[in-house]
Motif scaffolding. Structure first.
Motif, mmCIF file in Angstrom:
data_model
loop_
_atom_site.group_PDB
_atom_site.id
_atom_site.type_symbol
_atom_site.label_atom_id
_atom_site.label_comp_id
_atom_site.label_asym_id
_atom_site.label_seq_id
_atom_site.Cartn_x
_atom_site.Cartn_y
_atom_site.Cartn_z
ATOM 1 N N ALA A 176 30.642 56.260 41.974
ATOM 2 C CA ALA A 176 29.543 55.580 42.822
ATOM 3 C C ALA A 176 29.192 54.395 42.507
ATOM 4 O O ALA A 176 28.807 53.345 43.358
ATOM 5 C CB ALA A 176 28.444 56.543 42.751
ATOM 6 N N PHE A 177 29.079 53.845 41.204
ATOM 7 C CA PHE A 177 28.606 52.650 40.898
ATOM 8 C C PHE A 177 29.769 51.621 41.314
ATOM 9 O O PHE A 177 29.588 50.555 41.851
ATOM 10 C CB PHE A 177 28.554 52.452 39.355
ATOM 11 C CG PHE A 177 28.570 51.036 38.669
ATOM 12 C CD1 PHE A 177 27.090 50.393 38.980
ATOM 13 C CD2 PHE A 177 29.426 50.452 38.101
ATOM 14 C CE1 PHE A 177 26.883 49.344 38.372
ATOM 15 C CE2 PHE A 177 29.204 49.097 37.566
ATOM 16 C CZ PHE A 177 27.962 48.673 37.672
ATOM 17 N N ILE A 178 31.169 52.037 41.108
ATOM 18 C CA ILE A 178 32.206 51.217 41.695
ATOM 19 C C ILE A 178 32.278 50.833 43.360
ATOM 20 O O ILE A 178 32.482 49.774 43.847
ATOM 21 C CB ILE A 178 33.642 51.558 41.136
ATOM 22 C CG1 ILE A 178 33.881 51.638 39.967
ATOM 23 C CG2 ILE A 178 34.653 51.271 42.099
ATOM 24 C CD1 ILE A 178 34.899 52.376 39.249
ATOM 25 N N ALA A 179 31.781 51.731 43.985
ATOM 26 C CA ALA A 179 31.683 51.695 45.413
ATOM 27 C C ALA A 179 30.856 50.550 45.945
ATOM 28 O O ALA A 179 31.382 49.903 46.970
ATOM 29 C CB ALA A 179 31.218 52.976 46.198
ATOM 30 N N GLY A 180 29.905 50.297 45.326
ATOM 31 C CA GLY A 180 28.885 49.134 45.701
ATOM 32 C C GLY A 180 29.091 47.806 45.008
ATOM 33 O O GLY A 180 28.210 46.992 45.139
ATOM 34 N N LEU A 181 29.968 47.855 43.922
ATOM 35 C CA LEU A 181 30.376 46.860 43.087
ATOM 36 C C LEU A 181 30.745 45.585 43.757
ATOM 37 O O LEU A 181 31.716 45.951 44.310
ATOM 38 C CB LEU A 181 31.087 47.144 42.067
ATOM 39 C CG LEU A 181 31.498 46.337 40.771
ATOM 40 C CD1 LEU A 181 30.309 46.135 39.730
ATOM 41 C CD2 LEU A 181 32.822 46.556 39.981
ATOM 42 N N PRO A 182 29.902 44.335 43.678
ATOM 43 C CA PRO A 182 30.471 43.121 44.242
ATOM 44 C C PRO A 182 31.480 42.807 43.548
ATOM 45 O O PRO A 182 31.757 42.642 42.435
ATOM 46 C CB PRO A 182 29.408 42.161 44.127
ATOM 47 C CG PRO A 182 28.213 43.070 43.788
ATOM 48 C CD PRO A 182 28.844 44.336 43.223
ATOM 49 N N LYS A 183 32.654 42.440 44.388
ATOM 50 C CA LYS A 183 33.970 42.132 43.829
ATOM 51 C C LYS A 183 34.813 41.083 44.695
ATOM 52 O O LYS A 183 34.411 40.895 45.905
ATOM 53 C CB LYS A 183 34.751 43.352 43.469
ATOM 54 C CG LYS A 183 35.104 44.369 44.700
ATOM 55 C CD LYS A 183 35.918 45.602 44.403
ATOM 56 C CE LYS A 183 34.974 46.554 43.791
ATOM 57 N NZ LYS A 183 33.828 47.052 44.706
ATOM 58 N N ALA A 184 35.903 40.368 44.018
ATOM 59 C CA ALA A 184 36.740 39.857 44.796
ATOM 60 C C ALA A 184 38.261 40.584 44.612
ATOM 61 O O ALA A 184 38.401 41.154 43.604
ATOM 62 C CB ALA A 184 36.808 38.316 44.073
ATOM 63 N N GLU A 185 38.869 40.315 45.869
ATOM 64 C CA GLU A 185 40.235 40.912 45.515
ATOM 65 C C GLU A 185 41.374 39.784 45.650
ATOM 66 O O GLU A 185 41.343 38.938 46.498
ATOM 67 C CB GLU A 185 40.677 41.930 46.963
ATOM 68 C CG GLU A 185 42.047 42.192 46.582
ATOM 69 C CD GLU A 185 42.344 43.775 47.079
ATOM 70 O OE1 GLU A 185 43.019 44.626 46.361
ATOM 71 O OE2 GLU A 185 41.669 44.280 48.140
ATOM 72 N N LEU A 186 42.208 39.511 44.762
ATOM 73 C CA LEU A 186 43.062 38.514 44.468
ATOM 74 C C LEU A 186 44.567 38.708 44.714
ATOM 75 O O LEU A 186 45.264 37.720 44.675
ATOM 76 C CB LEU A 186 42.659 37.837 43.314
ATOM 77 C CG LEU A 186 41.140 37.524 42.775
ATOM 78 C CD1 LEU A 186 41.150 36.856 41.305
ATOM 79 C CD2 LEU A 186 40.698 36.579 43.758
ATOM 80 N N HIS A 187 44.830 39.694 44.703
ATOM 81 C CA HIS A 187 46.405 40.302 44.856
ATOM 82 C C HIS A 187 46.418 41.359 45.806
ATOM 83 O O HIS A 187 46.453 42.556 45.447
ATOM 84 C CB HIS A 187 46.653 40.713 43.384
ATOM 85 C CG HIS A 187 48.112 41.127 43.332
ATOM 86 N ND1 HIS A 187 48.737 41.025 42.134
ATOM 87 C CD2 HIS A 187 49.234 41.376 44.166
ATOM 88 C CE1 HIS A 187 50.287 41.446 42.399
ATOM 89 N NE2 HIS A 187 50.383 41.651 43.795
ATOM 90 N N VAL A 188 46.588 40.949 47.067
ATOM 91 C CA VAL A 188 46.872 41.927 48.219
ATOM 92 C C VAL A 188 47.563 41.531 49.269
ATOM 93 O O VAL A 188 47.500 40.140 49.687
ATOM 94 C CB VAL A 188 45.443 42.577 48.940
ATOM 95 C CG1 VAL A 188 44.547 41.499 49.253
ATOM 96 C CG2 VAL A 188 45.728 43.561 49.845
#
Length: 336
Positions: free
Chosen positions: A6-18
Motif C-alpha cells: 500500500a505504501f509502494i502504491a502511492g510512492l512517488p518514483k521515476a522509472e528509468l529502464h522500460v
C-alpha cells in the motif's frame, strides 16, 4: 515480514529502464494485428497470452520482435505509448525515461518519422493529462552490427530534440559494449546521454567496457557487477546508477529465486540501485509490482524502499531543481 504494497502504491518514483515495445499487452497487440491486417500466428488474445511464457532471454526476444510487427502506423505507436503512460501515472511514476528500438521498426520498412511522431504525440498528451515528465532514449540493437547503429543515429538526427540519449539493448551474450565504441562516441559528441545494458547475462567485463569504452552515465541491470569486488567498489565510489529490474531477472532466470536477488547487497555496498520494470507486459508486472515483489522477498524496510525511490530521481537525467522538487515530494510522502 512486512508487506509495504500500500505504501509502494502511492510512492512517488521515476522509472528509468522500460522498453516501450516491452509494454505491449496481449490485448493491444492482438487488436493492432487485427486493425492492420498483419499476419499473426495467434487466433485469440488467450492464445497470444499463452505465448508470454518463456525460459530465457532469447525466447522472450523472439516474441518481442514478433510483436513489433503489428506496429505500422503513427497511431499504433501512440496507442502503445499512451497505454504505458496511463499505467505508469496510476502507479505514481512522476518521471519516466523510456527506451525505444528504431531498428526493430525501420528494418521492416516503418519510417523513423512514423515511429517518433507517434511516441512524441503520446509523450505530449501524457504530460498534459497526467502531470508527469517523460524523456526518450534511443537504443541500438546489439545483435546487429555497429554500421546499422551508425545509420540509425544518422537517420534520427532530424529529430535530435526528441530524445535525450542513446542506449544498448537486445541479446547481451557475445555482443560486448566494445562493439559499439564509435557510435557511442559520436552520440556523446553531439551532447547525448549514454546508457547501456551490461552485467545481466554478460560478465562483469561488459560493465567495465560500458564504463570505460562507452563512457556511460548509467548501467542498465548490472547484477553481475557484484561478482567483481573492484568493480563494485568503483560503482559505489562513482555513484554510478544501476537500473535494476527484479521481475525481469526472475523471468529470464538471471536469478532463480527472488529471495536470492542481489538488490539488498547492492544497497549494502553503497550502490545507487533503482527499481524498474524493463518489459512489464512480458515479465508479469509494472514498476509497483517490481517494488512489491522484491520488498516481500527480501523483507526490505520502508526506509530501504524510500532510498530506492530517491535513487530513481537522483539517477534521472533531470536538472537539479527538478530533482530536488521530486525528492521533496517523496520526503513529504514518506513522513506523512
Amino acid at each position: 515480514m512486512t508487506d509495504l504494497s500500500a505504501f509502494i502504491a502511492g510512492l512517488p518514483k521515476a522509472e528509468l529502464h522500460v522498453h516501450i515495445e516491452g509494454t505491449f499487452e496481449p490485448e493491444l497487440m492482438y487488436a493492432l494485428a487485427q486493425r492492420n491486417k498483419v499476419a499473426f500466428p495467434y487466433d485469440s488474445v488467450e492464445a497470444l497470452r499463452g505465448a508470454y511464457r518463456f525460459g530465457n532471454l532469447q525466447d522472450f526476444l523472439d516474441l518481442y520482435y514478433q510483436g513489433m510487427s503489428v506496429l505500422v502506423t503513427e497511431q499504433d505507436f501512440y496507442d502503445l505509448a499512451m497505454a504505458y503512460f496511463r499505467r505508469a501515472a496510476a502507479q505514481a511514476v512522476r518521471h519516466a525515461e523510456i527506451f525505444f528500438d528504431p531498428q526493430g521498426h525501420t528494418e521492416r520498412g516503418v519510417p523513423f518519422q512514423t515511429m517518433i511522431d507517434g511516441l512524441w504525440r503520446a509523450k505530449a498528451d501524457a504530460e498534459a493529462q497526467f502531470g508527469m515528465s517523460i524523456s526518450m532514449i534511443l537504443c541500438f540493437l546489439r545483435h546487429l552490427d555497429e554500421a546499422s547503429a551508425l545509420r540509425t543515429l544518422n537517420e534520427a538526427l532530424p529529430w535530435r530534440d526528441r530524445f535525450i540519449g542513446v542506449g544498448l539493448d537486445s541479446s547481451e551474450k557475445g555482443h560486448p559494449p566494445s562493439k559499439f565504441q564509435t557510435v557511442f562516441a559520436r552520440a556523446r559528441g553531439i551532447g547525448l546521454k549514454a546508457v547501456a545494458h551490461a552485467g545481466e547475462e554478460g560478465p562483469p567485463e561488459y560493465v567495465w567496457e560500458a564504463l570505460d569504452l562507452l563512457q556511460v552515465q548509467r548501467i542498465d541491470h548490472g547484477n553481475r557487477a557484484l561478482e567483481d569486488e573492484r568493480l563494485t567498489a568503483r560503482l559505489a565510489r562513482e555513484a554510478m546508477p544501476l537500473t535494476v529490474c527484479p521481475l525481469s531477472n526472475l523471468r529470464l532466470c538471471v536469478v532463480n529465486d527472488m529471495t536470492r536477488h542481489p538488490l539488498r547487497r547492492m544497497l549494502q555496498a553503497g550502490l545507487v540501485a533503482t527499481i524498474n520494470s524493463d518489459d512489464p507486459a512480458y515479465f508479469g508486472g509494472y514498476v509497483n509490482e517490481n517494488y512489491s515483489a522484491v520488498q516481500q522477498a527480501l523483507d526490505l524496510s520502508r526506509d530501504e524502499i524510500v532510498t530506492l525511490a530517491a535513487n530513481s530521481f537522483r539517477a534521472a537525467f533531470i536538472d537539479r531543481a527538478e530533482q530536488q522538487r521530486h525528492l521533496g515530494v517523496l520526503t513529504a510522502y514518506a513522513v506523512g
